[in-house]
Write a protein that holds these residues in place. Structure first.
Motif, PDB file in Angstrom:
ATOM      1  N   SER A   1     116.990  95.515 -38.090  1.00  0.00           N
ATOM      2  CA  SER A   1     115.881  94.809 -38.195  1.00  0.00           C
ATOM      3  C   SER A   1     115.474  94.335 -37.089  1.00  0.00           C
ATOM      4  N   ILE A   2     115.945  93.913 -35.938  1.00  0.00           N
ATOM      5  CA  ILE A   2     115.796  93.901 -34.664  1.00  0.00           C
ATOM      6  C   ILE A   2     114.950  94.545 -33.864  1.00  0.00           C
ATOM      7  N   LEU A   3     115.540  96.428 -34.134  1.00  0.00           N
ATOM      8  CA  LEU A   3     114.642  97.360 -33.551  1.00  0.00           C
ATOM      9  C   LEU A   3     113.756  97.762 -33.750  1.00  0.00           C
ATOM     10  N   LYS A   4     113.319  97.552 -34.956  1.00  0.00           N
ATOM     11  CA  LYS A   4     112.417  97.712 -35.745  1.00  0.00           C
ATOM     12  C   LYS A   4     111.039  96.636 -35.394  1.00  0.00           C
ATOM     13  N   ILE A   5     111.373  95.116 -35.230  1.00  0.00           N
ATOM     14  CA  ILE A   5     110.676  94.643 -34.160  1.00  0.00           C
ATOM     15  C   ILE A   5     109.787  94.678 -33.166  1.00  0.00           C
ATOM     16  N   ARG A   6     111.065  94.954 -32.377  1.00  0.00           N
ATOM     17  CA  ARG A   6     110.563  96.136 -30.842  1.00  0.00           C
ATOM     18  C   ARG A   6     109.237  97.211 -30.836  1.00  0.00           C
ATOM     19  N   LEU A   7     110.422  98.264 -32.133  1.00  0.00           N
ATOM     20  CA  LEU A   7     109.256  99.604 -31.693  1.00  0.00           C
ATOM     21  C   LEU A   7     107.645  99.355 -32.787  1.00  0.00           C
ATOM     22  N   TYR A   8     107.782  98.529 -33.941  1.00  0.00           N
ATOM     23  CA  TYR A   8     106.582  97.643 -34.882  1.00  0.00           C
ATOM     24  C   TYR A   8     105.905  97.174 -33.880  1.00  0.00           C
ATOM     25  N   ARG A   9     105.972  96.464 -33.368  1.00  0.00           N
ATOM     26  CA  ARG A   9     105.846  95.251 -32.134  1.00  0.00           C
ATOM     27  C   ARG A   9     104.656  94.308 -33.739  1.00  0.00           C
ATOM     28  N   PRO A  10     105.239  93.980 -35.154  1.00  0.00           N
ATOM     29  CA  PRO A  10     104.679  93.549 -36.181  1.00  0.00           C
ATOM     30  C   PRO A  10     103.673  92.253 -35.638  1.00  0.00           C
ATOM     31  N   LEU A  11     102.772  91.381 -35.503  1.00  0.00           N
ATOM     32  CA  LEU A  11     102.137  90.085 -35.419  1.00  0.00           C
ATOM     33  C   LEU A  11     102.828  89.362 -35.793  1.00  0.00           C
ATOM     34  N   CYS A  12     104.398  88.687 -36.629  1.00  0.00           N
ATOM     35  CA  CYS A  12     105.163  88.191 -36.700  1.00  0.00           C
ATOM     36  C   CYS A  12     106.434  88.797 -37.388  1.00  0.00           C
ATOM     37  N   PHE A  13     107.628  88.329 -37.280  1.00  0.00           N
ATOM     38  CA  PHE A  13     108.846  88.310 -38.671  1.00  0.00           C
ATOM     39  C   PHE A  13     109.379  87.287 -38.211  1.00  0.00           C
ATOM     40  N   CYS A  14     110.312  87.608 -39.567  1.00  0.00           N
ATOM     41  CA  CYS A  14     110.955  86.362 -40.708  1.00  0.00           C
ATOM     42  C   CYS A  14     112.226  86.482 -40.582  1.00  0.00           C
ATOM     43  N   PHE A  15     113.160  86.367 -40.624  1.00  0.00           N
ATOM     44  CA  PHE A  15     114.806  86.378 -40.550  1.00  0.00           C
ATOM     45  C   PHE A  15     115.324  85.123 -41.798  1.00  0.00           C
ATOM     46  N   ASN A  16     114.686  85.892 -43.134  1.00  0.00           N
ATOM     47  CA  ASN A  16     114.927  85.036 -44.304  1.00  0.00           C
ATOM     48  C   ASN A  16     116.454  85.086 -45.137  1.00  0.00           C
ATOM     49  N   ASP A  17     117.187  83.679 -44.829  1.00  0.00           N
ATOM     50  CA  ASP A  17     118.268  83.330 -45.445  1.00  0.00           C
ATOM     51  C   ASP A  17     119.729  83.601 -44.474  1.00  0.00           C
ATOM     52  N   ILE A  18     119.557  83.487 -43.510  1.00  0.00           N
ATOM     53  CA  ILE A  18     120.537  84.702 -42.498  1.00  0.00           C
ATOM     54  C   ILE A  18     121.452  83.436 -43.068  1.00  0.00           C
ATOM     55  N   THR A  19     122.814  83.740 -43.463  1.00  0.00           N
ATOM     56  CA  THR A  19     123.911  82.774 -43.504  1.00  0.00           C
ATOM     57  C   THR A  19     124.880  83.238 -41.959  1.00  0.00           C
ATOM     58  N   ASP A  20     124.857  84.095 -41.227  1.00  0.00           N
ATOM     59  CA  ASP A  20     125.642  84.690 -40.185  1.00  0.00           C
ATOM     60  C   ASP A  20     124.571  85.245 -39.147  1.00  0.00           C
ATOM     61  N   ASP A  21     124.370  83.766 -38.731  1.00  0.00           N
ATOM     62  CA  ASP A  21     123.111  83.710 -37.533  1.00  0.00           C
ATOM     63  C   ASP A  21     123.606  84.331 -36.299  1.00  0.00           C
ATOM     64  N   THR A  22     124.537  85.157 -35.905  1.00  0.00           N
ATOM     65  CA  THR A  22     125.270  84.835 -34.133  1.00  0.00           C
ATOM     66  C   THR A  22     124.270  85.615 -33.919  1.00  0.00           C
ATOM     67  N   VAL A  23     123.956  86.641 -34.227  1.00  0.00           N
ATOM     68  CA  VAL A  23     123.544  87.867 -33.901  1.00  0.00           C
ATOM     69  C   VAL A  23     121.457  87.808 -33.699  1.00  0.00           C
ATOM     70  N   MET A  24     121.201  87.166 -35.047  1.00  0.00           N
ATOM     71  CA  MET A  24     119.938  86.894 -35.113  1.00  0.00           C
ATOM     72  C   MET A  24     119.660  85.444 -33.901  1.00  0.00           C
ATOM     73  N   LYS A  25     120.386  84.390 -33.963  1.00  0.00           N
ATOM     74  CA  LYS A  25     120.083  83.523 -32.309  1.00  0.00           C
ATOM     75  C   LYS A  25     120.419  84.362 -30.817  1.00  0.00           C
ATOM     76  N   LYS A  26     121.024  84.794 -30.389  1.00  0.00           N
ATOM     77  CA  LYS A  26     121.287  85.541 -29.684  1.00  0.00           C
ATOM     78  C   LYS A  26     119.749  86.376 -29.021  1.00  0.00           C
ATOM     79  N   PHE A  27     119.045  86.635 -30.744  1.00  0.00           N
ATOM     80  CA  PHE A  27     117.558  87.647 -30.211  1.00  0.00           C
ATOM     81  C   PHE A  27     116.435  86.838 -29.978  1.00  0.00           C
TER      82      PHE A  27
END
Length: 319
Positions: free
Chosen positions: A280-306
């Motif tokens: 998903s992070i790769l797609k955010i960088r490639l597609y450059r959406p206006l916004c993004f959502c991390f929905n119901d993440i239980t393991d937040d390590t990768v998310m927080k690093k990004f």
């Protein structure tokens, strides 16, 4: 430029007082929640902190920010004249409290004292991804409505998701009441644009929304807030944009090469799983959406690093 506010709904599901009150309410109403869904829905990973950083970085023109919560306050939030904490007791009638139901809370957003007629509503797991303008959300003070790809109602209803069933409830109610038909399209989990004036008119038209949505926990009988989007788009002539994320990989690559993706992607939503988050992070960088959502993440390590990399600078809202 007309003033535009932002409203967040937020809770700290790790707070012992919150957990105790929730368990007492579940017991009182003899309700049992799915433990996996419960953990995902109420888990707190400091997403709000990064979402506010995204506002300050990409939408500095926002007039005021309201954070709706239940007797809580983020530990890192400092006093700021641009941010106001709104307790449930300020907007929700006593007989409907305590509530742990976002659908119920959303119904009472328009009771926020001083809220501008035009406002944006975000969950705390939604982030702006690049610079935005008021015109991205409102035209002549009327909300821009963004909805997702058309889907088959039968397949959609067969999922176990309570949320999906509440979306269908809104679709069926709206089309029946207005005696109209349009293809079934679902909401984008992103930044929603609203007008208090229009919401009041729609609530008056559908008194059943309040009756159905005022339970302390979500059920499949509720009406999802997409009812406002349908009404604004198909009855009140607000601009409607429908996104189709189902393009082939070749088509998407072609769009990236020609820098056309900005027009095609409004919000990208990402569910749990470390591998899925990395993709998903790769797609955010490639597609450059206006916004993004991390929905119901239980393991937040990768998310927080990004998020730490993307929003390095502390906002003026943080201690």
């Amino acid at each position: 430029m007309n003033k535009i506010d932002i409203v967040y709904s937020w809770c700290d599901g790790n707070d012992p007082n919150f957990i105790k009150e929730k368990q007492n309410t579940l017991k009182k109403h003899n309700i049992t929640l799915d433990p996996v869904q419960e953990k995902r829905r109420y888990q707190q990973n400091d997403e709000l902190k990064y979402s506010l950083r995204s506002v300050e970085k990409y939408a500095p023109w926002v007039n005021h920010i309201y954070i709706i919560t239940n007797k809580q306050r983020p530990a890192w939030l400092k006093d700021n004249n641009k941010v106001t904490i709104i307790d449930h007791s300020q907007i929700i009638p006593p007989k409907y409290r305590p509530t742990f139901n976002s659908v119920c809370i959303e119904y009472y957003i328009i009771n926020i004292p001083g809220l501008e007629d035009n406002f944006l509503y975000l969950n705390d797991d939604v982030f702006f991804n690049r610079p935005v303008k008021p015109e991205d959300f409102f035209i002549n003070k009327k909300p821009i409505v963004r909805l997702n790809t058309k889907v088959f109602k039968t397949l959609f209803y067969q999922t176990v998701s309570v949320t999906n069933k509440t979306i269908l409830n809104s679709y069926y109610k709206m089309t029946a009441k207005n005696k109209i038909y349009f293809p079934f399209i679902v909401p984008v989990h992103g930044v929603d644009s609203y007008s208090i004036k229009l919401i009041k008119e729609i609530n008056k038209k559908y008194p059943e929304i309040k009756e159905l949505n005022s339970t302390p926990f979500r059920t499949e009988t509720h009406m999802q807030r997409v009812i406002y989007a349908y009404e604004m788009a198909y009855i009140n002539n607000c601009k409607l944009i429908i996104y189709d994320y189902s393009s082939s990989k070749i088509s998407k690559l072609f769009d990236i090469i020609l820098f056309r993706t900005r027009k095609k992607y409004f919000c990208m939503e990402h569910q749990d799983s470390v591998d899925n988050i990395k993709w998903s992070i790769l797609k955010i960088r490639l597609y450059r959406p206006l916004c993004f959502c991390f929905n119901d993440i239980t393991d937040d390590t990768v998310m927080k690093k990004f998020l730490n990399q993307k929003f390095k600078k502390k906002s003026s809202f943080e201690l």
